[in-house]
Each structure stands twice: as structure tokens, then as C-alpha cells.
Design a protein around this motif. Structure first.
Motif, mmCIF file in Angstrom:
data_model
loop_
_atom_site.group_PDB
_atom_site.id
_atom_site.type_symbol
_atom_site.label_atom_id
_atom_site.label_comp_id
_atom_site.label_asym_id
_atom_site.label_seq_id
_atom_site.Cartn_x
_atom_site.Cartn_y
_atom_site.Cartn_z
ATOM 1 N N VAL A 127 0.832 -1.186 0.000
ATOM 2 C CA VAL A 127 0.000 0.000 0.000
ATOM 3 C C VAL A 127 0.877 1.249 0.000
ATOM 4 N N TYR A 129 0.800 4.812 0.960
ATOM 5 C CA TYR A 129 -0.026 5.770 1.694
ATOM 6 C C TYR A 129 0.760 6.979 2.190
ATOM 7 N N ASP A 152 -3.704 3.001 -8.082
ATOM 8 C CA ASP A 152 -2.320 3.439 -8.004
ATOM 9 C C ASP A 152 -1.813 3.937 -9.351
ATOM 10 N N SER A 283 -2.907 -1.202 9.277
ATOM 11 C CA SER A 283 -2.885 -0.837 7.857
ATOM 12 C C SER A 283 -1.960 -1.725 7.040
ATOM 13 N N GLU A 307 -3.589 9.700 8.426
ATOM 14 C CA GLU A 307 -2.562 9.466 7.425
ATOM 15 C C GLU A 307 -1.304 8.863 8.037
ATOM 16 N N GLY A 310 -1.799 5.211 8.154
ATOM 17 C CA GLY A 310 -1.989 4.542 6.875
ATOM 18 C C GLY A 310 -3.357 3.913 6.698
ATOM 19 N N HIS A 313 -6.038 4.848 3.903
ATOM 20 C CA HIS A 313 -6.048 4.207 2.578
ATOM 21 C C HIS A 313 -7.270 3.305 2.415
ATOM 22 N N GLN A 342 -8.605 -1.428 -6.202
ATOM 23 C CA GLN A 342 -7.322 -1.682 -5.553
ATOM 24 C C GLN A 342 -6.606 -2.908 -6.117
#
Length: 478
Positions: A127, A129, A152, A283, A307, A310, A313, A342
Motif C-alpha cells: 500500500v 499511503y 495506483d 494498515s 494518514e 496509513g 487508505h 485496488q
């Protein structure tokens, strides 16, 4: 080798591709090696571990379960010397952004003109993030920058185009270690709960102790369930991120101790997920592995949705939940639209779900089963088809243009030299004096002594991170 000779070589019947992977941690080795397997079926893999604080131990590599034909530990300059000498077809860089940038400038110094150089591939292990722009621009210049999802890929292209950089290198794939067999629930209640911890999220001792105590409390509240605290490393080992507060040490201080049905666990994540009925994390990328199998998955909100953690996300995933909700019996299910964006296709909704998961089928077995070199499944063929086609087209060229990173002495005259210097490269990408050892190969005794000295230095560094630094920090708060 002259370009014309290499062109003739490439027009002849192709032998298995020669692929080199350079990784700087256990998880990045897993990503790099499995990515190489997906991109180049039947290849000959040479592995390199970048010497540094997170260089994986033999135990960590064994737990990952992905092997190479040859595996050596190198510096950046030594790796550049190897790829110049060995003439690989493909090089996969499974590294932090700064190290990728250093290798790219090193490659440009080796082949400043169009030449039969290796195709350079890089990407992210999970991930993305944080540090999106920073990490992406440091990876710019690779021939393929792999994105793990449609979401992404869109973000990556937007960053490159916004900076005025060529975005044609961005290629959509999925995480190469998504696999395993579809989850088949045994009943309406979870029987095995896996709490997948992370080395640096959350960071504070108090928050980590809280999460561990809640996992222990969940086990006490549900004596019919087994709660596994899945650890990333043993004390003294490092992974991609620093772990100042290992859960092993925090477990010794849980009030009343861990109950009998709650225990610390190591091992390959794929094998652990084989027996999981609920995956809990803050996360971790393990959440995507779990969702791919159709296992109920909870992304914790106890510490907020932030944030820094994470877990932001996972907004829209349908998986955000607290320990209180899990204690009450909630089994979160992923939102199909979010999962599709995703790059996570639940196995229960695809033809891959025709085979129930077999006991003891580990990630290495799963990867082998999904390997395009063997009996490739339709899903793998689709999601990596674009990347394989782009790679094949590049390999057919008589010569590749020089790599062209976004960061140069013109665009980043203050930033770039420091990045290169950390990897013992000059501002033009050439190794600094003494960076690459030349001449005769050192004796076995000398190599052994160097290895022991490096191990001792890493041990001192890790002791400082996990023991001395937290102590000094607490003293400073007095």
C-alpha cells in the motif's frame, strides 16, 4: 557488446531470460522475486541483497519462502559492477526510493548512449499511503514502474504528469503475492483471529501496548477463538521499517499475561492466512492478501483514521472497525467496488475459487501454482499481461535509450548529490573511489571476517534503535 551483436542475439531463439533482483529487506525481496517470476516465466534468477540496516537474516529469507539460483549481499557500487559484467536481460529494483534513484544514475553512467542494457523494473511492495510524490519521482527513470492497482496507476501518472515527467513507464499490475485458496467459513463465528502487527505503525509504546492488550482481551472474551499475534521479525532483526517497540517485549508486560488462547506467531503470512477466519491490522498489506482470499478483514480505527497510521487508505473498503465492534462479533467484508479499484479480486467471486484451500499450503506453494511458467491461471495472465508485453517489446529493441531520471543536477542540484553520496556514488553516477573493490577476490577468511564485522555493526545499530534510543527519549521527557 556492440548493439548490433546483441540485436542478432535477440532475434535468435531466446534462452531463459537472465534476471537480477536487488532488494533491501525481507518484504522487498519477496515482492521483487515474485514480480520477476510473474514477468519472466522460466527465468534464471540471481538475487542481490543491498547491504544496510534492514538486510534480511537467513531466518527471515527462509520465512519469505522465495528462493533464487544465487543470492549475494552487495553494495550499490558492487551491484552496478555485477550488472555491467553479467549482462542481465532484466533488473528488478525492490528498494526504497533513494536507492532506486542511485542505481538508475549508476546505470546511466554505465550506458550513457543507446545500448543493449538490461530493462529496469521497479515498484512498491504494498500500500502506498505516504511520500507518494517523493517516492515516485525517485523511481522515475526505470523502464517499468509497476502500479499494484488501477487506483495506483492513476495516481502515479498524475504525479509524473504534474511534474512534467514522462508517465509512459507506469504499468498496471497487482501485488505479486496475492494468492492462496478461497476462504470457506466454518460457521458464523470466527475461530482463528490473526492480528497482523507492523514494525512502525503505530509508533508509540503506549499505542502498541494498547493494541496488544485489546487482542489479549478479545481472546479472554472469546475463549472459543484462537488469537494469533503475527509478528514480522524477532528482536534484533529489522524489516522495511524500524521497530523500536517490539511486541515480544510488550507481551511480557500485559496485565495478567497473555491468555492461553492468545499467542505470538511467526511464519510465512500465506501459511498463517490458510487458517485465518478474521484478519485484524492497523494498515498492513496483509489486509489485501486477506481480502483477496475473501477472509473477513478489519482495519482498526481505535487510534483514529489518520494518514500517519496509513488506515486512511482503506476509506470506502468496508473494513474499518474497532476492537469493540470485533468483540461484539462484527466480521467486516470488503466492498466489491473498492476491491476492484485496488487490484484485489476476491477469490470467492472468480473461477479460482473452485479449489478449496488445502491445509498447509503456504505462500511459496501458492506462488508456484500461480507462476506463469507453470499452470498460469487466467487472472494472473490478465493482470500481468500488459507488463509482460511491454517487457517483451523492450527486449526486442536492438538497443535501449539511456535511462532518464526526472532528478538531475539541473532539476534537483541540491537534493540529488546527497542521495547518490549515501550510496557512495559521485554526482555523475560513477562509484566514488574505493566504493567498489577491484582486483582479486578476497580470501574466504577475509570474507568471513567482514561478514562477522558487518553482523556485529548491525547488532550494535539495532540495539541502539530498540534499547538505547527509547531510553534516551523517555529520559528527555522527564
Amino acid at each position: 557488446m556492440p548493439v548490433s551483436n546483441r540485436s542478432a542475439q535477440r532475434s535468435a531463439p531466446r534462452s531463459p531470460l537472465r534476471v537480477a533482483v536487488l532488494a533491501d529487506s525481507d518484504t522487498r525481496w519477496k515482492w521483487g522475486a515474485l514480480t520477476a517470476r510473474r514477468l519472466a516465466p522460466g527465468h534464471r534468477l540471481t538475487g542481490h541483497l543491498l547491504r544496510g540496516r534492514a538486510t534480511p537474516t537467513a531466518r527471515q529469507l527462509g520465512e519469505v519462502g522465495v528462493r533464487a539460483d544465487r543470492l549475494t549481499e552487495v553494495t550499490c557500487a558492487e551491484f552496478l559492477a555485477d550488472i555491467e559484467r553479467e549482462r542481465y536481460d532484466v533488473v528488478v529494483l525492490a528498494l526504497v526510493g533513494g536507492a532506486v534513484q542511485a542505481v538508475l544514475h549508476g546505470v546511466r553512467a554505465l550506458w550513457p548512449d543507446p545500448a543493449a542494457r538490461p530493462v529496469i523494473v521497479t515498484g512498491y511492495v504494498g500500500v502506498v499511503y505516504e511520500k507518494l510524490a517523493d517516492g515516485l519521482l525517485l523511481r522515475h527513470g526505470a523502464d517499468l514502474v509497476l502500479a499494484n492497482s488501477r487506483h495506483d496507476a492513476q495516481r502515479f501518472r498524475a504525479v509524473y504528469e504534474g511534474a512534467g515527467a514522462d508517465a509512459g513507464c507506469v504499468t498496471e499490475t497487482v501485488l505479486p503475492f496475492l494468492g492462496g485458496a478461497a476462504y470457506e467459513p466454518a460457521g458464523s463465528r470466527a475461530t482463528t483471529v490473526v492480528f497482523a502487527v507492523q514494525p512502525s505503525v503505530p509508533e508509540s509504546r503506549a499505542d502498541r501496548a494498547y493494541l496488544l492488550e485489546r487482542a489479549a482481551g478479545h481472546a479472554r472474551l472469546h475463549p472459543d477463538r484462537e488469537v494469533l499475534v503475527k509478528l514480522r521479525s524477532r528482536p534484533g532483526e529489522h524489516t522495511t521499517h524500524l521497530e523500536e517497540q517490539p511486541y515480544q517485549r510488550l507481551a511480557a508486560k500485559v496485565p495478567g499475561g497473555l491468555p492461553a488462547n492468545c499467542r505470538l506467531a511467526y511464519g510465512n503470512m500465506g501459511e498463517v492466512l490458510d487458517g485465518a477466519d478474521l484478519l485484524v491490522t492497523v494498515s498492513s498489506t496483509a489486509a489485501l492478501e486477506s481480502l483477496h482470499r475473501g477472509i473477513p478483514t478489519a482495519v482498526l480505527t481505535d487510534l483514529g483514521i489518520r494518514e500517519a497510521l496509513g488506515n486512511h487508505h482503506f476509506l470506502g473498503s468496508g473494513c474499518l472497525a474497532s476492537w469493540d465492534q470485533l468483540d461484539a462479533g462484527l466480521l467486516p467484508q470488503g466492498d466489491p467496488e473498492w476491491l476492484a479499484a485496488q487490484g484485489v479480486a476476491p477469490l470467492a467471486t472468480t473461477p479460482l475459487a473452485t479449489t478449496p484451500r488445502a491445509a498447509g499450503a503456504g505462500a511459496a506453494d501458492v506462488a508456484e501454482a500461480a507462476d506463469p511458467a507453470g499452470a498460469a491461471d487466467d487472472e494472473d495472465a490478465d493482470v500481468f499481461a500488459a507488463a509482460r508485453a511491454r517487457l517483451a517489446a523492450l527486449l526486442e529493441l536492438p538497443g535501449l535509450p539511456p535511462v532518464a531520471p526526472y532528478y538531475t543536477l539541473t532539476t534537483a542540484p541540491r537534493y540529488l548529490p546527497g542521495i547518490l553520496a549515501r550510496h557512495h556514488l559521485a554526482a555523475d553516477g560513477t562509484p566514488l573511489p574505493g566504493a567498489a573493490r577491484e582486483g582479486a577476490e578476497p580470501s574466504r577468511l577475509r570474507r568471513r571476517l567482514r561478514s562477522h564485522l558487518r553482523d556485529a555493526a548491525r547488532g550494535l545499530y539495532r540495539h541502539g534503535v530498540q534499547r538505547v534510543a527509547p531510553l534516551i527519549r523517555r529520559m528527555g521527557e522527564l
